[in-house]
Design an enzyme around this catalytic site. Structure first.
Site, PDB file in Angstrom:
ATOM      1  N   GLU A 179      -0.465   6.729  -1.584  1.00  0.00           N
ATOM      2  CA  GLU A 179      -0.878   8.144  -1.684  1.00  0.00           C
ATOM      3  C   GLU A 179      -1.204   8.718  -0.305  1.00  0.00           C
ATOM      4  OE1 GLU A 179      -3.957   8.293  -4.712  1.00  0.00           O
ATOM      5  OE2 GLU A 179      -2.433   8.475  -6.262  1.00  0.00           O
ATOM      6  N   GLU A 372       2.441   4.785 -10.567  1.00  0.00           N
ATOM      7  CA  GLU A 372       1.120   4.895 -11.208  1.00  0.00           C
ATOM      8  C   GLU A 372       1.189   5.987 -12.260  1.00  0.00           C
ATOM      9  OE1 GLU A 372      -2.490   5.458  -8.926  1.00  0.00           O
ATOM     10  OE2 GLU A 372      -1.715   4.193  -7.326  1.00  0.00           O
TER      11      GLU A 372
HETATM   12  C1  BG6 Z   1      -4.777   6.837  -7.625  1.00  0.00           C
HETATM   13  C2  BG6 Z   1      -5.078   5.633  -6.786  1.00  0.00           C
HETATM   14  O1  BG6 Z   1      -5.232   7.935  -6.922  1.00  0.00           O
HETATM   15  O2  BG6 Z   1      -5.408   6.980  -8.873  1.00  0.00           O
HETATM   16  C3  BG6 Z   1      -5.700   4.470  -7.522  1.00  0.00           C
HETATM   17  O3  BG6 Z   1      -3.931   5.210  -6.083  1.00  0.00           O
HETATM   18  C4  BG6 Z   1      -6.692   5.001  -8.548  1.00  0.00           C
HETATM   19  O4  BG6 Z   1      -6.297   3.636  -6.577  1.00  0.00           O
HETATM   20  C5  BG6 Z   1      -5.913   5.836  -9.552  1.00  0.00           C
HETATM   21  O5  BG6 Z   1      -7.435   4.018  -9.181  1.00  0.00           O
HETATM   22  C6  BG6 Z   1      -6.727   6.320 -10.735  1.00  0.00           C
HETATM   23  O6  BG6 Z   1      -7.889   6.956 -10.303  1.00  0.00           O
HETATM   24  P1  BG6 Z   1      -9.326   6.553 -10.821  1.00  0.00           P
HETATM   25  O7  BG6 Z   1     -10.240   7.359 -10.004  1.00  0.00           O
HETATM   26  O8  BG6 Z   1      -9.359   6.896 -12.260  1.00  0.00           O
HETATM   27  O9  BG6 Z   1      -9.471   5.104 -10.590  1.00  0.00           O
END
Ligand code: BG6
Length: 477
Positions: A179, A372
């Protein structure tokens, strides 16, 4: 069959959110290790509050996390049982170079990842490796100010050279920086930047971003020399921005918002700074320090594929009176009345994934990889001892339907899909364990209690079936 035969189904994790063992095996301290749980967390990640070491008044969820460092065999066996074709994980930089500028790499750290990759390969799981997922050695934060210094390019590329040489026959897919656009929003949490009173923070962030872009290009150059088969991807916190109304001012605002994010991939994928960015820097009075050879380096070493995270779309308006916001992966967004939200207020928009895939593919014409996506939710264990996470199944199913449509009907080239937090892990934004994304439950709460025992959720069998059928069967019979 809609998806290619070798479609890379799997899940995604990050070192600091799952490994634990934060000082084991000679590991050094990273920025992500000094980010505590509680009200100081977000101000520290945003660089608004300084934290250069750990103290006894805070709890640090990453120090043990889910103890993947010791339990990776058990976890990888569970991923294999689901039929994973790939596992996205990240390297903790300070396992390899504890201080960042050490003369020789730390063998214990290299060996740990050898073991992890061997365990994956034993089951035919292809590792997909993020070189840095928000982490920077604290020693480099303290001594050279992390990415604000151009020397970081050398430290980072030495890390890459070490990794590519060591794992050239084990790992084909690499992501340079997780990111990368997050540097604008989480300057300390994602890049170790700390500001002094009165500094021009925007100028520092963009100069640091320039160093990251150079480092990413240099890594690509090195990888191709070491093994031309290696595939390098960039990684964007993705999501298209919608306009609040058809008013041209709103549409324009949405376009400029998107460009704030695209800027990074424009450089990594097209190989040069876009004109709109140069003009923006002029308006902001930012003069980026370029050195001779920078332009050629960026031009000659563009990425092979574009990867991104996607949780939900964004919404913006030019009208300051329109200001009802909702939470979203640390980016500001207006509330979209047409969308439902998760328990954490993140908007859910599966069609937005198709829109984002098309926008990225139209712009870059390179294979895409969704690395993701997922739903953070509270899970409960019922009286039968089961976790019936139908809400997670529904969320992921709708997103799979959306990307299948992008592939089948729009012709988008998609390499794979790795759901975020395929096993419950520490939330990046909140530090909570109770914000769960996994197909596998981990017995641990927000206050560090629990046995760390693993337990399959209902979604485990469901995802297994999805993978087995290459995305054709999306319902449990
Ligand atoms: C992304 C990141 O921004 O979102 C992860 O690459 C992160 O590291 C994921 O865990 C989900 O966000 P969160 O805050 O719910 O863990």
């Amino acid at each position: 069959m809609v998806l290619r035969k070798d479609f890379l189904w799997g899940g995604a994790t990050a070192a600091n959110q799952c490994e634990g063992g934060y000082l084991e095996g000679n590991k050094g301290l990273s920025n992500v290790d000094v980010i505590p749980w509680g009200e100081d967390r977000v101000p520290i990640m945003r660089g608004k509050k300084e934290a250069l070491e750990c103290d006894s008044s805070h709890y640090y969820p990453s120090h043990e996390a889910i103890d993947f460092y010791h339990r990776y065999k058990e976890d990888i066996a569970l991923f294999a049982e689901m039929g994973f074709k790939t596992l996205r994980l990240s390297i903790a930089w300070t396992r390899i170079f504890p201080n960042g500028d050490d003369e020789i790499p730390n063998e214990a750290g290299l060996k740990f990842y050898d073991n992890v990759f061997d365990e994956c390969l034993k089951y035919g799981i292809e590792p997909l490796v993020t070189i840095t997922h928000f982490d920077v050695p604290m020693h480099l934060v303290r001594t050279i100010g992390s990415w604000r210094s151009r020397t970081m390019v050398d430290h980072y590329t030495r890390l890459c050279e070490t990794l590519f040489s060591r794992y050239k026959d084990k790992v084909k897919y690499w992501l340079t920086i997780n990111e990368i656009n997050m540097i604008l929003h989480l300057p300390f949490g994602s890049a170790g930047l700390v500001f002094k009173e009165g500094e021009n923070e925007e100028a520092i962030k963009y100069q640091a971003a320039h160093h990251q872009l150079l480092a990413s290009a240099k890594a690509t150059e090195i990888a191709r020399k070491i093994n031309p088969e290696i595939q390098i991807g960039c990684m964007l916190a993705g999501a298209s921005t919608y306009s609040y109304t058809p008013a041209p001012e709103d549409v324009w605002k949405a376009m400029t918002r998107d460009r704030e994010h695209y800027f990074f991939v424009d450089v990594q994928s097209r190989g040069e700074y876009p004109n709109y960015a140069k003009k923006m820097f002029e308006r902001m009075g930012i003069e980026l320090q370029f050195e001779q050879g920078d332009e050629e380096l960026l031009k000659n070493n563009t990425v092979d594929f574009v990867s991104f995270s996607y949780y939900g779309s964004r919404l913006t308006s030019a009208d300051p009176e329109v200001n009802t916001q909702t939470a979203a992966n640390l980016f500001p967004t207006l509330k979209n009345k047409y969308l439902k939200t998760s328990e954490w207020g993140w908007q859910i928009d599966s069609l937005g994934l198709r829109i984002t895939l098309n926008a990225l593919y139209d712009r870059y014409q390179k294979p895409l990889f969704i690395v993701e996506n997922g739903l953070g939710a509270h899970d409960t264990i019922n009286e039968m001892g089961h976790i019936e996470d139908d809400y997670r199944i529904e969320y992921i199913r709708e997103h799979i339907q959306a990307f299948k449509a992008a592939v089948e009907e729009d012709g988008v080239e998609l390499l794979g899909y790795t759901t975020w937090g395929c096993i419950d892990l520490v939330s990046s934004s909140s530090g909570q364990m109770s914000k769960r994304y996994g197909f596998i439950y981990v017995d641990k709460d927000d206050s560090d209690n629990g046995t760390l025992e693993r337990k399959k959720k209902k979604s485990f069998d469901w995802y297994k079936k999805v993978i087995e059928s290459n995305g054709e069967e999306l319902f449990l019979s």
